[in-house]
Design a protein around this motif. Structure first.
Motif, PDB file in Angstrom:
ATOM      1  N   ILE A 138      -4.803   5.385 -24.424  1.00 28.02           N
ATOM      2  CA  ILE A 138      -4.475   6.286 -23.332  1.00 28.02           C
ATOM      3  C   ILE A 138      -3.147   5.834 -22.752  1.00 28.02           C
ATOM      4  O   ILE A 138      -2.687   4.728 -23.045  1.00 28.02           O
ATOM      5  N   GLN A 139      -2.507   6.654 -21.962  1.00 28.30           N
ATOM      6  CA  GLN A 139      -1.178   6.301 -21.445  1.00 28.30           C
ATOM      7  C   GLN A 139      -1.005   6.842 -20.040  1.00 28.30           C
ATOM      8  O   GLN A 139      -1.439   7.939 -19.734  1.00 28.30           O
ATOM      9  N   ILE A 140      -0.345   6.042 -19.195  1.00 26.90           N
ATOM     10  CA  ILE A 140       0.021   6.463 -17.846  1.00 26.90           C
ATOM     11  C   ILE A 140       1.517   6.192 -17.668  1.00 26.90           C
ATOM     12  O   ILE A 140       2.028   5.171 -18.132  1.00 26.90           O
ATOM     13  N   ASN A 141       2.218   7.115 -17.043  1.00 27.40           N
ATOM     14  CA  ASN A 141       3.658   7.000 -16.832  1.00 27.40           C
ATOM     15  C   ASN A 141       3.958   7.011 -15.338  1.00 27.40           C
ATOM     16  O   ASN A 141       3.288   7.715 -14.577  1.00 27.40           O
ATOM     17  N   ALA A 142       4.962   6.252 -14.935  1.00 27.93           N
ATOM     18  CA  ALA A 142       5.378   6.232 -13.534  1.00 27.93           C
ATOM     19  C   ALA A 142       6.883   5.991 -13.462  1.00 27.93           C
ATOM     20  O   ALA A 142       7.490   5.442 -14.383  1.00 27.93           O
ATOM     21  N   ARG A 143       7.470   6.399 -12.333  1.00 27.16           N
ATOM     22  CA  ARG A 143       8.906   6.228 -12.135  1.00 27.16           C
ATOM     23  C   ARG A 143       9.141   5.646 -10.740  1.00 27.16           C
ATOM     24  O   ARG A 143       8.547   6.088  -9.766  1.00 27.16           O
ATOM     25  N   SER A 144      10.029   4.646 -10.674  1.00 29.90           N
ATOM     26  CA  SER A 144      10.370   4.042  -9.390  1.00 29.90           C
ATOM     27  C   SER A 144      11.414   4.901  -8.675  1.00 29.90           C
ATOM     28  O   SER A 144      12.009   5.797  -9.275  1.00 29.90           O
ATOM     29  N   SER A 145      11.649   4.603  -7.420  1.00 31.19           N
ATOM     30  CA  SER A 145      12.638   5.357  -6.649  1.00 31.19           C
ATOM     31  C   SER A 145      14.058   5.150  -7.188  1.00 31.19           C
ATOM     32  O   SER A 145      14.934   5.966  -6.952  1.00 31.19           O
TER      33      SER A 145
END
Length: 69
Positions: free
Chosen positions: A29-36
């Protein structure tokens, strides 16, 4: 996965796509996130192995200017 999502949100990251069913032939499974600041992180846990993939344009870390072996 839930722990990583909570961790990123506590750091102010915007959690994006979460792929929790990638088809019958894929166990991960995969989760993606982006910082400010634009840093993109992807976390892919599975039973056999897990990895974190990080994409960034640059770093302010002075140690990163040195070549490693």
């Amino acid at each position: 996965m839930d722990s990583m999502k909570a961790h990123w949100e506590s750091k102010g990251y915007k959690v994006g796509n979460i792929f929790d069913n990638m088809g019958g032939n894929t166990t991960g499974i995969q989760i993606n996130a982006r910082s400010s600041r634009g840093l993109l992180v992807q976390f892919t846990p599975s039973k056999g192995t897990s990895f974190i993939n990080v994409h960034s344009e640059c770093t302010l870390d002075p140690a990163a200017a040195k070549k490693t072996t």
